[in-house]
Design an enzyme around this catalytic site. Structure first.
Site, PDB file in Angstrom:
ATOM      1  N   ALA A 176       0.872  -1.170   0.000  1.00  0.00           N
ATOM      2  CA  ALA A 176       0.000   0.000   0.000  1.00  0.00           C
ATOM      3  C   ALA A 176       0.912   1.224   0.000  1.00  0.00           C
ATOM      4  CB  ALA A 176      -0.896  -0.024   1.237  1.00  0.00           C
ATOM      5  N   GLU A 177       1.632   1.393  -1.123  1.00  0.00           N
ATOM      6  CA  GLU A 177       2.670   2.413  -1.189  1.00  0.00           C
ATOM      7  C   GLU A 177       2.139   3.810  -0.926  1.00  0.00           C
ATOM      8  OE1 GLU A 177       2.444  -0.147  -3.271  1.00  0.00           O
ATOM      9  OE2 GLU A 177       4.408  -1.126  -3.215  1.00  0.00           O
ATOM     10  N   PHE A 236       7.258   0.839  -8.066  1.00  0.00           N
ATOM     11  CA  PHE A 236       6.162   0.731  -7.108  1.00  0.00           C
ATOM     12  C   PHE A 236       5.803   2.084  -6.494  1.00  0.00           C
ATOM     13  CE2 PHE A 236       8.506  -3.484  -6.616  1.00  0.00           C
ATOM     14  CZ  PHE A 236       7.940  -3.969  -7.778  1.00  0.00           C
ATOM     15  N   HIS A 246       9.114  -3.024 -14.917  1.00  0.00           N
ATOM     16  CA  HIS A 246      10.161  -3.202 -13.908  1.00  0.00           C
ATOM     17  C   HIS A 246      11.540  -2.736 -14.381  1.00  0.00           C
ATOM     18  CE1 HIS A 246       7.035  -5.637 -12.092  1.00  0.00           C
ATOM     19  NE2 HIS A 246       7.754  -5.786 -11.007  1.00  0.00           N
TER      20      HIS A 246
HETATM   21  C1  LIG Z   1       2.682  -1.880  -6.284  1.00  0.00           C
HETATM   22  C2  LIG Z   1       3.669  -2.971  -6.105  1.00  0.00           C
HETATM   23  N1  LIG Z   1       4.375  -3.035  -4.955  1.00  0.00           N
HETATM   24  C3  LIG Z   1       5.282  -4.030  -4.777  1.00  0.00           C
HETATM   25  C4  LIG Z   1       5.493  -4.981  -5.734  1.00  0.00           C
HETATM   26  C5  LIG Z   1       6.523  -6.095  -5.546  1.00  0.00           C
HETATM   27  N2  LIG Z   1       5.820  -7.385  -5.432  1.00  0.00           N
HETATM   28  C6  LIG Z   1       5.651  -8.190  -6.487  1.00  0.00           C
HETATM   29  S1  LIG Z   1       4.727  -9.535  -6.124  1.00  0.00           S
HETATM   30  C7  LIG Z   1       4.575  -9.063  -4.519  1.00  0.00           C
HETATM   31  C8  LIG Z   1       3.774  -9.901  -3.573  1.00  0.00           C
HETATM   32  C9  LIG Z   1       2.383 -10.067  -4.037  1.00  0.00           C
HETATM   33  O1  LIG Z   1       1.649 -10.827  -3.145  1.00  0.00           O
HETATM   34  P1  LIG Z   1       0.200 -11.316  -3.490  1.00  0.00           P
HETATM   35  O2  LIG Z   1      -0.620 -10.205  -4.026  1.00  0.00           O
HETATM   36  O3  LIG Z   1      -0.326 -12.004  -2.268  1.00  0.00           O
HETATM   37  O4  LIG Z   1       0.398 -12.359  -4.680  1.00  0.00           O
HETATM   38  P2  LIG Z   1       1.214 -13.738  -4.641  1.00  0.00           P
HETATM   39  O5  LIG Z   1       2.603 -13.424  -5.064  1.00  0.00           O
HETATM   40  O6  LIG Z   1       1.127 -14.292  -3.274  1.00  0.00           O
HETATM   41  O7  LIG Z   1       0.528 -14.591  -5.652  1.00  0.00           O
HETATM   42  C10 LIG Z   1       5.237  -7.862  -4.288  1.00  0.00           C
HETATM   43  C11 LIG Z   1       5.330  -7.166  -2.998  1.00  0.00           C
HETATM   44  C12 LIG Z   1       4.745  -4.853  -6.928  1.00  0.00           C
HETATM   45  N3  LIG Z   1       4.928  -5.714  -7.947  1.00  0.00           N
HETATM   46  N4  LIG Z   1       3.846  -3.861  -7.082  1.00  0.00           N
END
Ligand SMILES: Cc1ncc(C[n+]2csc(CCOP(=O)(O)OP(=O)(O)O)c2C)c(N)n1
Ligand SMILES: [Mg+2]
Lengths: 322, 321
Positions: free
Chosen positions: B52-53, B79, B122
């Site tokens: 939640a940036e 992000f 990215h």
């Molecule tokens: C806005 C944003 N913040 C941080 C990231 C880095 N990031 C990529 S995947 C991830 C975790 C995502 O978790 P979830 O939504 O539970 O999906 P899962 O990987 O568990 O399937 C993060 C923090 C991102 N891609 N986008």
């Protein structure tokens, strides 16, 4: 409506295809033929397959960074998927996207997305378009527990609820967002309890039981088609792999937790169900199905390898539409 | 001064840890809480945030204005775009708009750059977007020494500072002093002295420019490599002095050229009458092509500048006059 034996076999086939596709993608990533990053969906296949089994071909879905399963469940061509992972011209995105950004708009797969929460407002817009066109189409947004904490989740659900948009929001709650435990980032036991705050139904389902997922998906899709608005479905599931396939990447999840979920692998659950329920399904039959799938995966790799890399100058194409 | 060799990534970590030890009002916000930091500082000061940036960037602003010195790590710069309201509308303006009543000492860290087949979302180097705002200081280190020293200055600064850290350089090794030191914000550095042409290079391209300088040396061309190190404020005096000496300017940046840092540097350096008069050739920008970054490696390499394109740029300005 419960799934017919034929549909159950199709679902099994899709789940096993996702698994085999990703096992190969992981190997080829580690071997250097696939670049960047690969996020595997292995262990969560029942969610995509159970939901997409309730959809029509013209319904639309959107995915997150863990998108191979959603693509395959919506019917994407394995050859063109593998070619995209291999960075080739015949990939769905002509080598511009890679694993994290596969899309096939022709089948209503509006794209995997590298921004957590990024797809949720976009799929809400697809739902708005469906409503405005009166085409009775449904839009489905797949996202993780991590994304459920993003502003776009809350803003989108509120709008979809207010406007009664034909959207189904599917949270794949695997208890982790990369290396951060979900219990540290949301206080509610069930993420879907939040649905009440938007005035829409929130349903928790065993996300590793494809038949259970299919049941709730049908309800949510029927509600959307009837013009009654969105539903939030929370599939409780688990990724069997680390967050990414990068060798040496940390995995801070407790061993007992992993073991608990490994014992609830969605594929054997469905195989056992088919065997018990129908009697006719056997290990041999499953083996034959798997052999066919393996041949398809091999063929997709051959297709990818035969496809050329894009010319370097192709980097300049497609910035704008004509 | 006794020195030790560490990586660029490690240097950032050391700056963070040392400043957190020094100042109990510092705390850390990021979607990831590294276990080693949690072990030393506890979960209270090393907070794992939800994804939640926008909210946690704003939370940092609020805490900064209420007696704390937060350090936010967005991970990839990608992000932070989710937090643009808090950066653009709030952090950059809050001190000024309220007549300087309150200070907001905060640091926002993020990695920038491409070259790893992570595709468009990215692989970004958007620092010039923030140069365009008044009210943010921006650092962009190219060596472990500068990373550690600049990040310490950022954390100690009483303003919002954005630290852009090159993902291509994370493993780069270099010497840092054993004792506490800082690198001041707003001071450029001559990374190599030369007489014939000034190459002002940013982050990873400092190293590509140094390699290009070696090559050109063999042809008898003496290249001066200047690293601005901070993008706001820019050290115009040092950059102009270098160009007044060499009479030729090449600017190398991993970002695209349009309204970029390279464009600003070209304008800032050459709009000065003395420097303009000293020019023997038009300034030359060596930047990425103005496209989102593609995934497939051949296309990606085609988009990014490198030592060869810097060499071509140097040749061009040498031939021009
Ligand atoms: C806005 C944003 N913040 C941080 C990231 C880095 N990031 C990529 S995947 C991830 C975790 C995502 O978790 P979830 O939504 O539970 O999906 P899962 O990987 O568990 O399937 C993060 C923090 C991102 N891609 N986008
Ligand atoms: Mg998750």
């Amino acid at each position: 409506m419960s799934a017919s034996p034929e549909l159950q076999r199709q679902m099994l086939r899709q789940m096993q295809t996702i698994r085999r596709f990703e096992e190969r993608a992981s190997d080829d990533y580690k071997g250097g033929a696939i670049y960047g990053v690969v996020h595997c969906y292995i262990g969560e296949e029942a969610s995509a397959v159970g939901i997409c089994a309730a959809l029509n071909p013209d319904d639309q879905i959107i995915s997150n960074h863990r998108g191979h399963g959603h693509c395959i469940a919506k019917g994407a061509d394995l050859n063109r998927m593998m070619a995209e992972l291999y960075g080739r011209v015949d990939g769905f995105c002509k080598g511009k996207g890679g694993s994290m950004h596969i899309a096939d708009f022709s089948i209503g797969m509006l794209g995997a997305n590298g921004i957590v929460g990024g797809g949720l407002s976009i799929i809400t817009g697809a739902g708005l378009a469906a409503q405005m066109e009166g085409k009775n189409r449904v839009a489905v947004g797949f996202f993780g527990d991590g994304a459920s904490n993003a502003g776009s989740f809350h803003e989108s659900l509120n709008i979809a609820a207010s406007w009664k948009l034909p959207v189904v929001y599917v949270c794949e709650h695997n208890s982790w967002a990369a290396d951060t435990a979900a219990k540290k980032t949301h206080a509610a036991e069930n993420m879907s309890d939040r649905a009440a705050g938007y005035g829409i139904p929130g349903i928790v389902v065993d996300g590793n039981d494809v038949l259970a997922v299919y049941e709730v998906a049908q309800q949510a899709v029927a509600r959307a088609r009837a013009g009654e608005g969105p539903t939030l479905i929370e599939c409780k599931t688990y990724r069997q792999r680390p967050h990414t396939e990068r060798p040496g990447a940390a995995d801070r999840r407790p061993e007992e937790e992993k073991a608990y979920w490994m014992a609830r692998d969605p594929i054997p659950i469905l195989v056992d169900h088919l065997k018990q329920q129908q009697g006719q399904f056997s290990d041999e039959e499953f083996k034959a199905m798997d052999d066919e799938i393996m041949a398809e995966i091999e063929a997709s790799v051959a297709y990818a390898e035969a496809s050329p890399f894009p010319a370097p100058e192709a980097a300049l194409d497609d910035v704008f539409a004509d | 001064m006794s020195m030790r060799e560490i990586s660029y990534g490690r240097a950032g970590m050391e700056a963070l840890v040392e400043e957190m030890r020094r100042d109990p009002t510092t705390f850390h916000l990021a979607t990831d809480a590294p276990p080693s930091l949690v072990e030393e500082f506890g979960e209270e000061r090393i907070r794992a945030t939800p994804i939640a940036e926008n909210a946690f960037s704003g939370i940092a602003i609020g805490a900064a204005g209420s007696g704390f010195r937060p350090i936010v790590n967005w991970s990839m710069v990608t992000f932070c775009f989710v937090a643009m309201d808090q950066i653009v509308n709030q952090a950059s303006k809050i001190h000024y708009m309220f007549g300087g009543q309150q200070t907001f000492p905060l640091t926002f860290r993020s990695s920038v750059g491409g070259g790893t087949s992570l595709a468009a979302q990215h692989s970004q180097s958007p620092y010039s977007m923030f140069m365009n705002l008044a009210g943010l200081k921006l650092i962009l280190p190219s060596t472990p020494h500068d990373m550690k020293g600049l990040l310490k200055s950022a954390i100690r600064d009483n303003n919002p500072v954005l630290s852009f850290e090159s993902s291509r350089l994370m493993g780069l090794k270099g010497e840092v002093p054993d004792e506490d030191y800082t690198v001041p914000i707003g001071v450029a550095d001559v990374k190599r002295e030369g007489k014939d042409v000034t190459v002002i290079a940013l982050a990873w391209l400092v190293h590509e420019a140094l390699a290009a300088a070696e090559e050109m040396e063999k042809e008898g061309v003496s290249v001066e490599v200047v690293d601005p190190r901070t993008l706001f404020p820019l050290d115009e005096d040092l950059m102009r002095a270098s160009v007044q000496k060499t009479g030729r300017l090449v600017i190398a940046d991993e970002a695209g050229p349009t309204a970029g840092a390279a464009a600003e540097i070209a304008a800032l350096v050459t709009e000065d009458a003395e420097t303009f008069k000293a020019l023997k050739a038009p300034p030359k920008r060596v930047c990425a092509l103005q496209v989102p970054i593609p995934y497939s490696p051949d296309m990606e390499n085609h988009v990014f500048p490198d030592r060869n394109r810097i060499i071509a740029g140097i040749r061009e300005v040498m031939e021009a006059g």
